[in-house]
Scaffold this motif. Structure first.
Motif, mmCIF file in Angstrom:
data_model
loop_
_atom_site.group_PDB
_atom_site.id
_atom_site.type_symbol
_atom_site.label_atom_id
_atom_site.label_comp_id
_atom_site.label_asym_id
_atom_site.label_seq_id
_atom_site.Cartn_x
_atom_site.Cartn_y
_atom_site.Cartn_z
ATOM 1 N N GLN A 46 -1.766 25.943 25.198
ATOM 2 C CA GLN A 46 -2.706 25.813 24.104
ATOM 3 C C GLN A 46 -3.488 27.103 23.979
ATOM 4 O O GLN A 46 -4.134 27.542 24.926
ATOM 5 N N THR B 147 3.309 20.444 23.577
ATOM 6 C CA THR B 147 3.104 19.231 24.362
ATOM 7 C C THR B 147 4.448 18.568 24.637
ATOM 8 O O THR B 147 5.316 18.568 23.776
ATOM 9 N N ARG C 286 3.157 22.701 17.915
ATOM 10 C CA ARG C 286 2.283 22.471 16.772
ATOM 11 C C ARG C 286 1.352 23.644 16.491
ATOM 12 O O ARG C 286 0.841 24.273 17.408
ATOM 13 N N ILE D 133 -2.130 24.358 14.232
ATOM 14 C CA ILE D 133 -3.192 23.643 13.515
ATOM 15 C C ILE D 133 -4.106 24.655 12.837
ATOM 16 O O ILE D 133 -4.504 25.655 13.442
ATOM 17 N N LEU E 131 -12.390 20.463 15.169
ATOM 18 C CA LEU E 131 -11.305 20.793 16.088
ATOM 19 C C LEU E 131 -11.815 21.571 17.303
ATOM 20 O O LEU E 131 -11.382 21.340 18.433
ATOM 21 N N PHE F 70 -7.937 19.460 23.845
ATOM 22 C CA PHE F 70 -6.595 18.957 23.649
ATOM 23 C C PHE F 70 -5.773 18.943 24.930
ATOM 24 O O PHE F 70 -4.672 18.422 24.954
ATOM 25 N N ALA G 218 -3.017 15.601 20.450
ATOM 26 C CA ALA G 218 -3.381 16.296 19.211
ATOM 27 C C ALA G 218 -2.974 15.518 17.981
ATOM 28 O O ALA G 218 -3.747 15.357 17.031
ATOM 29 N N ASN G 219 -1.770 15.045 18.006
ATOM 30 C CA ASN G 219 -1.257 14.333 16.847
ATOM 31 C C ASN G 219 -2.133 13.127 16.532
ATOM 32 O O ASN G 219 -2.542 12.907 15.397
ATOM 33 N N TRP H 269 -5.229 12.583 17.382
ATOM 34 C CA TRP H 269 -6.555 12.967 16.906
ATOM 35 C C TRP H 269 -6.480 13.364 15.437
ATOM 36 O O TRP H 269 -7.290 12.921 14.625
ATOM 37 N N THR I 179 -1.623 21.101 9.386
ATOM 38 C CA THR I 179 -0.857 21.333 10.612
ATOM 39 C C THR I 179 0.633 21.323 10.295
ATOM 40 O O THR I 179 1.076 20.655 9.366
#
Lengths: 243, 243
Positions: free
Chosen positions: B108, B134, B148, B150, B158, B163, B168-169, B171, B221
DNA sequence: TTTTCTATTATGTCTAGACTTATTTTGCTG
DNA sequence: CAGCAAAATAAGTCTAGACATAATAGAAAA
């Protein structure tokens, strides 16, 4: 993926749906919140309840709202979204991409079905169906490889046809309507035959679309479509596109 | 053949739709034929025109009918069928398959976007977005690899999030509603990283689902989901499943 | 003949109201 | 208090009728 034209003539239903969508996106109404009932929204938007109902059904179908009798309408907590894929004829896909379409039947015979096909169709293993393999080309380059089993019992008129000439899929689609279809996407490494027919190397990742169709008699046809390497199949959602 | 449930609560609309479907399948009405207009069908089925209209709209959405003002309703010549895929949360997919869900964030950071992502999002190349990777597990075995990007501008709140802990997805889905999404399926050969994280060999064919979501501010995203080898994503159509 | 206008027509959309049905609330009874 | 029955409620469905709109067919004009 094709572009999507601006709001479809903005009817009252669409207007209400857009406003509700806006309130959800702007977080006026938050995930899990109960929203006003149809009667109240009808007053607010100066519409009949049926009109509000249609708008809210639209949003529920999109997955943005959860609705239950007596319990009311809530903003979905887990927006299970639906993506709609339009499955059109190969020829149309090819021509839509501005290429010249052609196809070649590379095998056609009656053959007892192997176990996996039998299971997919719900027929006894070893039953004899029509098996054919076709390559579809765009501008002379392989576009899609089709491996199809057809149940002659569910497709009357099949015997008299010359599939070495005709496109099986188009004939079926035009002559044997189906009641139900199921689809599945998968990925497979190209085997030797795939590679030879698609003019690529064995091992290349291929996008595979399996489709089986049924009518009231039974299974009509099951097909494995292998796209040329790199091909993508797209969809869009977010605005319903009825009509 | 998989089970076919009895008519879904068999409302009047569903009844009319079923009867029209039957006439098409039985070839009483053939591809290209003009069918009676709504008013006539309303008399025949002893229903209001609005009810017939709803049934025919349903079939038109399924792709079985073509309808045009003044020109009337015809049985579709090329039944362009639509398959609806339900895109649910990974966790739900895993749990639905009866497995224990877990996930691990393997990377991340804030990072300038490469050209392909920039194009997909419609943002200038090099713009700095949040990038995360992830792995989602079912019963401890890799199920899906998520890569991902974002856009923090479209996802307020954010920055304050961790995360490394949160999914993440989930959220995003719960906190940043989107207006539009597009999807594409593709197949790719696993690269070294894919293979390591999914515990498979490089070169294995992977089913890839790309998804990008947008709201009124801009792109939220974009994500590349790589499923474990052999995974299939399925859909069914033929009976509309509203409600 | 071709073009342009006009009437017609089938679907699209909406309304007000009625009835149905799943579900929750409330209130009664043991 | 628990358990159950009845009332209330919000969405689901349907109707009859109205007006809107796109597309066609036919009539009139060039």
């Amino acid at each position: 993926m094709t572009d999507r034209r601006a709001g479809p003539t903005s009817s009252k239903v669409q207007g209400i749906a857009a406003e509700v969508r806006r309130r959800i996106v702007e977080r006026e109404w938050r995930q899990g919140d109960r929203i006003p009932d149809e009667a109240d929204l009808a007053i607010e938007f100066d519409a009949a309840r049926a009109t509000v109902n249609k708008a809210l059904q639209l949003l529920a179908d999109e997955g943005l709202l959860d609705r239950r009798r007596r319990a009311g309408t809530r903003v979905a907590v887990d927006p299970v979204r639906k993506a709609t894929f339009t499955i059109s004829l190969v020829r149309e896909q090819v021509e839509h991409a501005g290429m010249d379409y052609s196809h070649r039947v590379v095998a056609q015979r009656r053959s007892p079905i192997p176990a996996d096909i039998a299971e997919r169709l719900g027929l006894p293993e070893g039953e004899v169906l029509v098996h054919m393999r076709t390559v579809h080309y765009g501008d002379g380059r392989p576009f899609q490889l089709e491996d199809r089993w057809i149940n002659p019992r569910a497709a009357p008129g099949l015997d008299r046809l010359d599939f070495w000439q005709l496109n099986a899929n188009e004939w079926l689609v035009r002559n044997i309507p189906y009641l139900r279809a199921d689809f599945a996407f998968a990925a497979e490494n190209a085997n030797r035959r795939d590679a030879r027919l698609l003019r690529t190397e064995p091992g290349r990742a291929l996008l595979i679309l399996h489709r089986t169709t049924w009518n009231d008699i039974g299974p009509i046809t099951t097909v494995r479509l292998a796209f040329r390497p790199g091909h993508r199949v797209g969809a869009e959602n977010g605005r319903s596109d009825s009509q």
